[in-house]
Design an enzyme around this catalytic site. Sequence first.
Site, short mmCIF file in Angstrom:
data_model
loop_
_atom_site.label_atom_id
_atom_site.label_comp_id
_atom_site.label_asym_id
_atom_site.label_seq_id
_atom_site.Cartn_x
_atom_site.Cartn_y
_atom_site.Cartn_z
N ASP A 71 8.75 -5.11 3.56
CA ASP A 71 8.69 -4.36 2.30
C ASP A 71 9.84 -4.70 1.36
O ASP A 71 10.99 -4.78 1.78
CB ASP A 71 8.71 -2.84 2.57
CG ASP A 71 7.50 -2.38 3.36
OD1 ASP A 71 6.53 -3.14 3.43
OD2 ASP A 71 7.53 -1.26 3.89
N GLU A 99 -5.11 0.71 0.39
CA GLU A 99 -4.21 0.59 1.55
C GLU A 99 -3.24 1.76 1.54
O GLU A 99 -2.64 2.05 0.50
CB GLU A 99 -3.36 -0.67 1.41
CG GLU A 99 -3.82 -1.88 2.16
CD GLU A 99 -2.84 -3.02 1.90
OE1 GLU A 99 -1.63 -2.85 2.17
OE2 GLU A 99 -3.28 -4.07 1.43
#
EC number: 4.2.1.20
Length: 257
Positions: A58, A47
């Site tokens: 995140d 990824e």
Amino acid sequence: MTKTLTNKLAEKEHAAVVTYIMGGDGGLDNLEEQLLFLEKSGVSAIEIGIPFSDPVADGPIIQLAGLRALKEQVSLEAILNKLAMSKVQIPLIIMSYINPIFHLGIPKFVELVQKTPVKGLIIPDLPYEHQKLITPELQGTDIALIPLVSLTSPKERLEEIAKQAEGFIYAVTVNGTTGVRSEFDAHIDSHLAYLKSISPVPVLAGFGVSSIEHVEKFAHVCDGVIIGSKVVQMLHEEKTAELGAFLQKAAEVRIKN
């Protein structure tokens, strides 16, 4: 048509190990070297995160990596142009918030992606109900739009998402952001086992996976794992030998379900 990514991750003997890196962390010139290193370490797919100024999903390690990449003036288009020249043989996955894709333009984005080894797309802030913003452009391509499913999703929603799933199902293992963790929700095993029982594509566990013990734990109930923050941090600290050994060991873990 079964997507290339599904076929690659559906190998039943060993757990699929997908690693996450932040595109452009350390400069775009390092991207190909990082990809080839991870491929050599035995991972199934990689990824590539697209740096964005408001990364809601995140955790701190990946946020910092994104800030470092933004300081290097890294953009989605620059990453895709770099990937068009990549020699990597394993499937790549773009993980981007919707804003950079809108900014580039969805038709142009899909056109550029098809010139690269990218076979999957994850958009964490695009709800399942709004996928039609991008699915018409992906029709007829080998790019899988990968759904994220949370621990709190009701069964009816899980079944609906599984029915339409492409590539693999990204099963989020925690309520919160990405990052290294020592413990997971008590119900995670039954949640993953249920998802696997209804999914036509592999189910991978992500968010917080950071040890061989975690990989072995999830190999009992799903098809593999996504390892992000640990990989990002070790690449940043240039601990490549240690990281390579860890990933090779992770890729040798056998599926036990």
